[in-house]
Design a protein around this motif. Sequence first.
Motif, PDB file in Angstrom:
ATOM      1  N   TYR A  81     -11.051  -5.351   2.913  1.00 46.69           N
ATOM      2  CA  TYR A  81     -10.192  -4.213   3.214  1.00 46.69           C
ATOM      3  C   TYR A  81     -10.943  -2.912   2.951  1.00 46.69           C
ATOM      4  O   TYR A  81     -11.857  -2.854   2.117  1.00 46.69           O
ATOM      5  CB  TYR A  81      -8.930  -4.235   2.348  1.00 46.69           C
ATOM      6  CG  TYR A  81      -7.951  -5.308   2.753  1.00 46.69           C
ATOM      7  CD1 TYR A  81      -7.122  -5.139   3.853  1.00 46.69           C
ATOM      8  CD2 TYR A  81      -7.856  -6.492   2.030  1.00 46.69           C
ATOM      9  CE1 TYR A  81      -6.227  -6.123   4.226  1.00 46.69           C
ATOM     10  CE2 TYR A  81      -6.956  -7.479   2.396  1.00 46.69           C
ATOM     11  CZ  TYR A  81      -6.150  -7.289   3.503  1.00 46.69           C
ATOM     12  OH  TYR A  81      -5.264  -8.270   3.875  1.00 46.69           O
ATOM     13  N   ARG A  82     -10.563  -1.877   3.669  1.00 46.52           N
ATOM     14  CA  ARG A  82     -11.143  -0.545   3.497  1.00 46.52           C
ATOM     15  C   ARG A  82     -10.004   0.435   3.212  1.00 46.52           C
ATOM     16  O   ARG A  82      -8.958   0.377   3.864  1.00 46.52           O
ATOM     17  CB  ARG A  82     -11.914  -0.122   4.745  1.00 46.52           C
ATOM     18  CG  ARG A  82     -13.078  -1.048   5.082  1.00 46.52           C
ATOM     19  CD  ARG A  82     -13.840  -0.571   6.324  1.00 46.52           C
ATOM     20  NE  ARG A  82     -13.023  -0.638   7.526  1.00 46.52           N
ATOM     21  CZ  ARG A  82     -12.861  -1.749   8.252  1.00 46.52           C
ATOM     22  NH1 ARG A  82     -13.445  -2.883   7.878  1.00 46.52           N
ATOM     23  NH2 ARG A  82     -12.127  -1.736   9.348  1.00 46.52           N
ATOM     24  N   LEU A  83     -10.236   1.323   2.244  1.00 44.93           N
ATOM     25  CA  LEU A  83      -9.222   2.286   1.836  1.00 44.93           C
ATOM     26  C   LEU A  83      -9.668   3.709   2.099  1.00 44.93           C
ATOM     27  O   LEU A  83     -10.865   4.009   2.159  1.00 44.93           O
ATOM     28  CB  LEU A  83      -8.929   2.155   0.332  1.00 44.93           C
ATOM     29  CG  LEU A  83      -8.385   0.845  -0.223  1.00 44.93           C
ATOM     30  CD1 LEU A  83      -8.132   1.002  -1.720  1.00 44.93           C
ATOM     31  CD2 LEU A  83      -7.108   0.451   0.499  1.00 44.93           C
ATOM     32  N   ALA A  84      -8.691   4.580   2.205  1.00 46.21           N
ATOM     33  CA  ALA A  84      -8.908   6.020   2.124  1.00 46.21           C
ATOM     34  C   ALA A  84      -7.715   6.589   1.364  1.00 46.21           C
ATOM     35  O   ALA A  84      -6.556   6.332   1.738  1.00 46.21           O
ATOM     36  CB  ALA A  84      -9.031   6.657   3.497  1.00 46.21           C
ATOM     37  N   VAL A  85      -7.972   7.295   0.285  1.00 44.45           N
ATOM     38  CA  VAL A  85      -6.915   7.891  -0.528  1.00 44.45           C
ATOM     39  C   VAL A  85      -6.926   9.389  -0.285  1.00 44.45           C
ATOM     40  O   VAL A  85      -7.904  10.077  -0.604  1.00 44.45           O
ATOM     41  CB  VAL A  85      -7.129   7.578  -2.026  1.00 44.45           C
ATOM     42  CG1 VAL A  85      -6.075   8.283  -2.872  1.00 44.45           C
ATOM     43  CG2 VAL A  85      -7.070   6.074  -2.262  1.00 44.45           C
ATOM     44  N   ASP A  86      -5.840   9.879   0.327  1.00 43.82           N
ATOM     45  CA  ASP A  86      -5.750  11.283   0.737  1.00 43.82           C
ATOM     46  C   ASP A  86      -6.972  11.715   1.542  1.00 43.82           C
ATOM     47  O   ASP A  86      -7.535  12.794   1.336  1.00 43.82           O
ATOM     48  CB  ASP A  86      -5.559  12.180  -0.488  1.00 43.82           C
ATOM     49  CG  ASP A  86      -4.089  12.566  -0.655  1.00 43.82           C
ATOM     50  OD1 ASP A  86      -3.251  12.109   0.150  1.00 43.82           O
ATOM     51  OD2 ASP A  86      -3.785  13.338  -1.565  1.00 43.82           O
ATOM     52  N   GLY A  87      -7.399  10.820   2.422  1.00 41.04           N
ATOM     53  CA  GLY A  87      -8.484  11.146   3.356  1.00 41.04           C
ATOM     54  C   GLY A  87      -9.874  10.841   2.850  1.00 41.04           C
ATOM     55  O   GLY A  87     -10.840  10.978   3.608  1.00 41.04           O
ATOM     56  N   VAL A  88     -10.017  10.433   1.599  1.00 39.45           N
ATOM     57  CA  VAL A  88     -11.336  10.136   1.029  1.00 39.45           C
ATOM     58  C   VAL A  88     -11.566   8.628   1.079  1.00 39.45           C
ATOM     59  O   VAL A  88     -10.811   7.859   0.480  1.00 39.45           O
ATOM     60  CB  VAL A  88     -11.447  10.637  -0.422  1.00 39.45           C
ATOM     61  CG1 VAL A  88     -12.818  10.295  -0.990  1.00 39.45           C
ATOM     62  CG2 VAL A  88     -11.189  12.132  -0.478  1.00 39.45           C
ATOM     63  N   PRO A  89     -12.586   8.135   1.816  1.00 35.05           N
ATOM     64  CA  PRO A  89     -12.813   6.692   1.928  1.00 35.05           C
ATOM     65  C   PRO A  89     -13.466   6.120   0.678  1.00 35.05           C
ATOM     66  O   PRO A  89     -14.159   6.814  -0.070  1.00 35.05           O
ATOM     67  CB  PRO A  89     -13.757   6.585   3.134  1.00 35.05           C
ATOM     68  CG  PRO A  89     -14.497   7.882   3.149  1.00 35.05           C
ATOM     69  CD  PRO A  89     -13.537   8.915   2.641  1.00 35.05           C
ATOM     70  N   GLY A  90     -13.242   4.825   0.446  1.00 37.69           N
ATOM     71  CA  GLY A  90     -13.869   4.145  -0.678  1.00 37.69           C
ATOM     72  C   GLY A  90     -13.148   2.854  -0.999  1.00 37.69           C
ATOM     73  O   GLY A  90     -12.135   2.504  -0.374  1.00 37.69           O
ATOM     74  N   GLN A  91     -13.654   2.122  -1.981  1.00 39.38           N
ATOM     75  CA  GLN A  91     -13.023   0.894  -2.452  1.00 39.38           C
ATOM     76  C   GLN A  91     -12.458   1.075  -3.861  1.00 39.38           C
ATOM     77  O   GLN A  91     -11.505   0.416  -4.238  1.00 39.38           O
ATOM     78  CB  GLN A  91     -14.036  -0.261  -2.476  1.00 39.38           C
ATOM     79  CG  GLN A  91     -14.790  -0.505  -1.170  1.00 39.38           C
ATOM     80  CD  GLN A  91     -13.904  -1.053  -0.074  1.00 39.38           C
ATOM     81  OE1 GLN A  91     -13.147  -0.301   0.538  1.00 39.38           O
ATOM     82  NE2 GLN A  91     -14.000  -2.343   0.162  1.00 39.38           N
ATOM     83  N   ILE A  92     -13.096   1.962  -4.657  1.00 39.91           N
ATOM     84  CA  ILE A  92     -12.687   2.216  -6.041  1.00 39.91           C
ATOM     85  C   ILE A  92     -12.617   3.730  -6.259  1.00 39.91           C
ATOM     86  O   ILE A  92     -13.554   4.459  -5.903  1.00 39.91           O
ATOM     87  CB  ILE A  92     -13.668   1.582  -7.039  1.00 39.91           C
ATOM     88  CG1 ILE A  92     -13.752   0.057  -6.812  1.00 39.91           C
ATOM     89  CG2 ILE A  92     -13.254   1.888  -8.465  1.00 39.91           C
ATOM     90  CD1 ILE A  92     -14.818  -0.612  -7.649  1.00 39.91           C
ATOM     91  N   PHE A  93     -11.495   4.205  -6.802  1.00 41.58           N
ATOM     92  CA  PHE A  93     -11.305   5.632  -7.043  1.00 41.58           C
ATOM     93  C   PHE A  93     -10.932   5.825  -8.511  1.00 41.58           C
ATOM     94  O   PHE A  93     -10.165   5.038  -9.078  1.00 41.58           O
ATOM     95  CB  PHE A  93     -10.181   6.191  -6.161  1.00 41.58           C
ATOM     96  CG  PHE A  93     -10.392   5.960  -4.685  1.00 41.58           C
ATOM     97  CD1 PHE A  93     -10.937   6.943  -3.881  1.00 41.58           C
ATOM     98  CD2 PHE A  93     -10.042   4.738  -4.110  1.00 41.58           C
ATOM     99  CE1 PHE A  93     -11.125   6.721  -2.523  1.00 41.58           C
ATOM    100  CE2 PHE A  93     -10.230   4.511  -2.763  1.00 41.58           C
ATOM    101  CZ  PHE A  93     -10.780   5.514  -1.966  1.00 41.58           C
ATOM    102  N   GLU A  94     -11.454   6.860  -9.108  1.00 42.70           N
ATOM    103  CA  GLU A  94     -11.160   7.150 -10.509  1.00 42.70           C
ATOM    104  C   GLU A  94     -10.558   8.540 -10.648  1.00 42.70           C
ATOM    105  O   GLU A  94     -10.914   9.470  -9.909  1.00 42.70           O
ATOM    106  CB  GLU A  94     -12.426   7.033 -11.356  1.00 42.70           C
ATOM    107  CG  GLU A  94     -12.976   5.610 -11.417  1.00 42.70           C
ATOM    108  CD  GLU A  94     -14.199   5.490 -12.301  1.00 42.70           C
ATOM    109  OE1 GLU A  94     -14.758   6.547 -12.680  1.00 42.70           O
ATOM    110  OE2 GLU A  94     -14.597   4.348 -12.629  1.00 42.70           O
ATOM    111  N   ASN A  95      -9.622   8.635 -11.604  1.00 44.06           N
ATOM    112  CA  ASN A  95      -8.992   9.917 -11.950  1.00 44.06           C
ATOM    113  C   ASN A  95      -8.413  10.631 -10.721  1.00 44.06           C
ATOM    114  O   ASN A  95      -8.773  11.741 -10.375  1.00 44.06           O
ATOM    115  CB  ASN A  95      -9.991  10.828 -12.681  1.00 44.06           C
ATOM    116  CG  ASN A  95     -10.462  10.210 -13.984  1.00 44.06           C
ATOM    117  OD1 ASN A  95      -9.681   9.602 -14.716  1.00 44.06           O
ATOM    118  ND2 ASN A  95     -11.750  10.361 -14.282  1.00 44.06           N
ATOM    119  N   VAL A  96      -7.509   9.935 -10.081  1.00 41.81           N
ATOM    120  CA  VAL A  96      -6.844  10.483  -8.894  1.00 41.81           C
ATOM    121  C   VAL A  96      -5.678  11.356  -9.348  1.00 41.81           C
ATOM    122  O   VAL A  96      -4.756  10.886 -10.036  1.00 41.81           O
ATOM    123  CB  VAL A  96      -6.338   9.360  -7.974  1.00 41.81           C
ATOM    124  CG1 VAL A  96      -5.595   9.939  -6.777  1.00 41.81           C
ATOM    125  CG2 VAL A  96      -7.507   8.490  -7.531  1.00 41.81           C
TER     126      VAL A  96
END
Length: 511
Positions: A81-96
């Motif tokens: 799977y591929r993600l984008a959180v508020d338009g920012v792509p990635g697999q792992i996000f920190e301190n959102v």
Amino acid sequence: MKKQLLTGLILILIIGLSSCRNDFEFAQSSGNLGFSQDTIFLDTIFSNIGSSTRTFKVYNRSDDDIVIPRVALSRGNDSRYRLAVDGVPGQIFENVELLANDSLYVFVETTVDIDDFSSGNEFLYEDVIEFDIGANQQNVQLITLVKDAIFLFPERDATGIEETLLLGTDDENNEIRISGFFLDDDQLNFTNEKPYVIYGFAAVPPDKTMTVEAGARLFFHNQSGIIAANESSVKINGALSTTEAMENEVIFEGDRLEPSFENVTGQWFGIWLTDGSKNHEISYTTIKNASIGIIMDNQNQVADGATLKIDNSKIFNSSNVGLLATTANITAENLIIHNAGQSALVARLGGTYAFNNCTISNYWNKGFRQDPALFVSNTIPNTELTEPLTQFSFTNGIVYGDRNIEFILGAFDGVDFNYSFENSLLRFNDLFDDFAQNALYDFNNPAIFSQVILNQEPLFEDVARNLLRIDDESGANAIANSSTATTIDISGALRGDEPDAGAFESVDLEL
């Protein structure tokens, strides 16, 4: 003076920022996030073909600005799977960061190679999006059904030029080509072991026969289809199914499998039976969401076009025409042609046609429709071309829709135009007597209109959902001729001593 004023403004700004500094302090997430969906189904996809992008929202319904320490796929960087959180792509996000009473968007898509995970023809690929860690962790489930498939497409040569098919030349002798390829001998038999995904036109070579086994599924990319070349044949050998899964039905449709595309018209071109092709047979087949479900061409204006026997089949949701036949030879039984942007059935430039227990209906709701459900002619409108209409017999059938006039007969004087309607329910409500003096529509002439019923509702089950079963109170109930009606209907039900017109025998639908 100016220097003192500037210094004062800076001090005021610093004091102001200090006084509202708490507005920019983020509290740790406490595991009370809200989600627009807690399970995301990315529909069905084919192996190695990307899914559509799905979106859901994450809510902070508290009065505090918060920071989510971690948003990540459970499989991490190994996830398909591929993600984008508020338009920012990635697999792992920190301190959102997420402001009070605000939300953020998460976008999800996937591409999966079935060989990496399963030896079967389909499996569920799953993962989890984890929000926060430890006791505060909240999850959103991701689920995708992945199907293995056989892909057929035009090859490219060493220079990268895609394979094409030659259709002929234009008035200036320029070649007319389309994206496509000829099927090899080992590709001519379509089985039910795996679905097929076709790009471009898959052409049946001259003097060859393409066969499709019961239960086969063929999916077509945009502007793709089947084309039968000179002296070739297409045999689609579907069979009666006993469950709602239609396990023995052959299905032709577009390659977009999302539920939102279930009834989107014009997703692929259709099945093209050229004037030189012959002896086509189609049984228990559904052709849906094409531009033209079946086109039987006569581009060379030959005396005899393609020949087709079709039974117990359905053509749904064609953006242009369901079945477009030009100087063709068609025998049809228990055939349904339903909903098209123009006409459901066109039989033009003469030919030979016999339709028995067929349902031709049009309740097009995706724009304005000016053409009738059925059009029959021994010419092509706005041309001087003519060919004899040797026979057009419509027996024990239904021609209906939401327009007052649902069939038009176009006869060119001096050219044979032989037609008849028997024991059929027809929609022909001539409100303003526009056709009252036209002998083609003399409903009192039993030689051409025998035992027909006009303008009584067929009471279809649900025309928007392509459900054409009729109610016991239908105008088509018990009007068929028992000596000429088919023995069973399209669902396998026995007709009985008082058979109904149309492809279905009536049932109590409790409308």
